[in-house]
Structure formats: C-alpha cells, structure tokens
Design a protein around this motif. Structure first.
Motif, PDB file in Angstrom:
ATOM      1  N   MET A   1       0.813  -1.154  -0.153  1.00  0.00           N
ATOM      2  CA  MET A   1      -0.105  -0.067  -0.030  1.00  0.00           C
ATOM      3  C   MET A   1       0.850   1.211  -0.004  1.00  0.00           C
ATOM      4  O   MET A   1       0.625   2.275  -0.712  1.00  0.00           O
ATOM      5  CB  MET A   1      -1.026  -0.141   1.267  1.00  0.00           C
ATOM      6  CG  MET A   1      -2.250   0.875   1.316  1.00  0.00           C
ATOM      7  SD  MET A   1      -3.241   0.539  -0.258  1.00  0.00           S
ATOM      8  CE  MET A   1      -4.527   1.370   0.224  1.00  0.00           C
ATOM      9  N   LYS A   2       1.955   1.369   0.918  1.00  0.00           N
ATOM     10  CA  LYS A   2       2.720   2.296   0.768  1.00  0.00           C
ATOM     11  C   LYS A   2       3.553   2.720  -0.377  1.00  0.00           C
ATOM     12  O   LYS A   2       3.768   3.542  -0.946  1.00  0.00           O
ATOM     13  CB  LYS A   2       3.941   2.237   1.828  1.00  0.00           C
ATOM     14  CG  LYS A   2       3.595   2.206   3.307  1.00  0.00           C
ATOM     15  CD  LYS A   2       4.537   2.021   4.179  1.00  0.00           C
ATOM     16  CE  LYS A   2       4.090   2.235   5.690  1.00  0.00           C
ATOM     17  NZ  LYS A   2       5.108   1.769   6.723  1.00  0.00           N
ATOM     18  N   THR A   3       3.794   1.424  -1.156  1.00  0.00           N
ATOM     19  CA  THR A   3       4.465   1.569  -2.361  1.00  0.00           C
ATOM     20  C   THR A   3       3.649   2.272  -3.430  1.00  0.00           C
ATOM     21  O   THR A   3       3.866   2.958  -4.298  1.00  0.00           O
ATOM     22  CB  THR A   3       4.877   0.178  -3.022  1.00  0.00           C
ATOM     23  OG1 THR A   3       5.778  -0.473  -2.039  1.00  0.00           O
ATOM     24  CG2 THR A   3       5.700   0.299  -4.336  1.00  0.00           C
TER      25      THR A   3
ATOM     26  N   ALA B   1       1.981   7.167  -6.764  1.00  0.00           N
ATOM     27  CA  ALA B   1       0.963   7.986  -7.052  1.00  0.00           C
ATOM     28  C   ALA B   1       1.520   9.747  -6.630  1.00  0.00           C
ATOM     29  O   ALA B   1       1.390  10.468  -7.457  1.00  0.00           O
ATOM     30  CB  ALA B   1      -0.377   8.056  -6.292  1.00  0.00           C
ATOM     31  N   MET B   2       2.253   9.791  -5.699  1.00  0.00           N
ATOM     32  CA  MET B   2       2.874  10.933  -5.332  1.00  0.00           C
ATOM     33  C   MET B   2       3.894  11.353  -6.257  1.00  0.00           C
ATOM     34  O   MET B   2       3.914  12.472  -6.820  1.00  0.00           O
ATOM     35  CB  MET B   2       3.429  10.903  -3.954  1.00  0.00           C
ATOM     36  CG  MET B   2       2.439  10.632  -2.759  1.00  0.00           C
ATOM     37  SD  MET B   2       1.354  12.231  -2.783  1.00  0.00           S
ATOM     38  CE  MET B   2       2.244  13.394  -2.211  1.00  0.00           C
ATOM     39  N   LEU B   3       4.695  10.133  -6.954  1.00  0.00           N
ATOM     40  CA  LEU B   3       5.617  10.673  -7.972  1.00  0.00           C
ATOM     41  C   LEU B   3       5.118  10.857  -9.069  1.00  0.00           C
ATOM     42  O   LEU B   3       5.616  11.738  -9.675  1.00  0.00           O
ATOM     43  CB  LEU B   3       6.797   9.436  -7.984  1.00  0.00           C
ATOM     44  CG  LEU B   3       7.772   9.279  -6.625  1.00  0.00           C
ATOM     45  CD1 LEU B   3       8.248   7.861  -6.960  1.00  0.00           C
ATOM     46  CD2 LEU B   3       8.607  10.350  -6.859  1.00  0.00           C
ATOM     47  N   MET B   4       4.092  10.198  -9.520  1.00  0.00           N
ATOM     48  CA  MET B   4       3.265  10.634 -10.769  1.00  0.00           C
ATOM     49  C   MET B   4       2.718  12.169 -10.573  1.00  0.00           C
ATOM     50  O   MET B   4       2.838  12.726 -11.623  1.00  0.00           O
ATOM     51  CB  MET B   4       2.174   9.701 -11.072  1.00  0.00           C
ATOM     52  CG  MET B   4       2.663   8.227 -11.649  1.00  0.00           C
ATOM     53  SD  MET B   4       1.542   6.912 -11.618  1.00  0.00           S
ATOM     54  CE  MET B   4       0.695   7.368 -13.032  1.00  0.00           C
ATOM     55  N   ALA B   5       2.027  12.491  -9.440  1.00  0.00           N
ATOM     56  CA  ALA B   5       1.644  13.640  -9.278  1.00  0.00           C
ATOM     57  C   ALA B   5       2.816  14.862  -9.314  1.00  0.00           C
ATOM     58  O   ALA B   5       2.705  15.820 -10.072  1.00  0.00           O
ATOM     59  CB  ALA B   5       0.715  13.803  -7.985  1.00  0.00           C
ATOM     60  N   LEU B   6       3.846  14.344  -8.827  1.00  0.00           N
ATOM     61  CA  LEU B   6       4.837  15.637  -8.799  1.00  0.00           C
ATOM     62  C   LEU B   6       5.374  15.630 -10.359  1.00  0.00           C
ATOM     63  O   LEU B   6       5.670  16.604 -10.783  1.00  0.00           O
ATOM     64  CB  LEU B   6       6.080  15.019  -7.951  1.00  0.00           C
ATOM     65  CG  LEU B   6       7.275  15.900  -7.983  1.00  0.00           C
ATOM     66  CD1 LEU B   6       7.020  17.384  -7.363  1.00  0.00           C
ATOM     67  CD2 LEU B   6       8.399  15.205  -7.070  1.00  0.00           C
TER      68      LEU B   6
END
Length: 124
Positions: free
Chosen positions: A1-3, A8-13
């Motif tokens: 889940m953390k991965t 998702a955070m990396l893609m948004a960035l």
C-alpha cells in the motif's frame, strides 16, 4: 500500500513539474493570471505613490520617484544633472571638496576658523 501511495505521489509530482517547466508551451488563449492581474501604479498617473514609506523620494521625474533635494540626476528639477565630482545638496549641485556648507557631504558645515579642502574641514 505504501508503494502504491509513493508511486501516485511521484506521478503527481512529475505532472506538476512538466506543467511549470520553462520549455512547455502555453495553450493559446490562456493567460497567466498571476502576472496579468498585477496592478502597476506609476507616479505620472498616481503621484501619491511617491509619498509611500520606502519610496526613493516624493517627486516624480520620468515616471520614477526621486528626491529633488539630493538626486544627482534630478537636482532641484527634473533632468538637471550634476557634473562629475559634484553632489546634490538642497537642490543645488555643489563640489563637496571645496564647499564650506557641504564639506565632504551634504550639510557638513566647517566652522569659522577652518576651510574645506579636499572634502575635509581643517585639512592642514
């Protein structure tokens, strides 16, 4: 889940960085609101901006706030420049190396026993 969350955070960035990168083209018809909504007050249209604290002076010359008493490019009136080696004191161009009332700097008056030589009172 953390991965999954990290991915998702990396893609948004990545999407955010690509949207603001200098090489990216802006869509036609869109305006950058941050820069376009900025109000520019000029002293020719609004002379009171020169009275704001932190202003260079209370007078307006060529759309810039200046102090006519001390500005060497606008000494006493707009556009009057002091020649090389002179400074503007009380709206007049003076030579600080020899002027008895403005010896070395504005309003530095030599006493009656001394004279202003090389911008210093009582040089000898």
């Amino acid at each position: 889940m953390k991965t999954l969350f990290l991915l998702a955070m990396l893609m948004a960035l990545a999407v955010f960085v690509s949207a603001i990168s200098p090489g990216s083209e802006k869509p036609k018809g869109k305006i950058n609101r941050f820069l376009s909504d900025r109000v520019v007050l000029t002293c020719e249209k609004y002379p009171e901006v020169c009275l704001i604290k932190g202003s260079a002076g209370s007078d307006c010359c060529k759309n810039k706030c200046v102090n006519l008493s001390t500005d060497v490019s606008n000494c006493g009136k707009c556009g009057k420049k002091c020649s090389y080696g002179k400074i503007c004191c009380e709206g007049k161009c003076v030579n600080p190396r020899t002027n008895e009332k403005h010896c070395g700097k504005c309003d530095n008056k030599c006493n009656s026993e001394s004279s202003c030589i090389y911008g210093m009172c009582s040089y000898a």
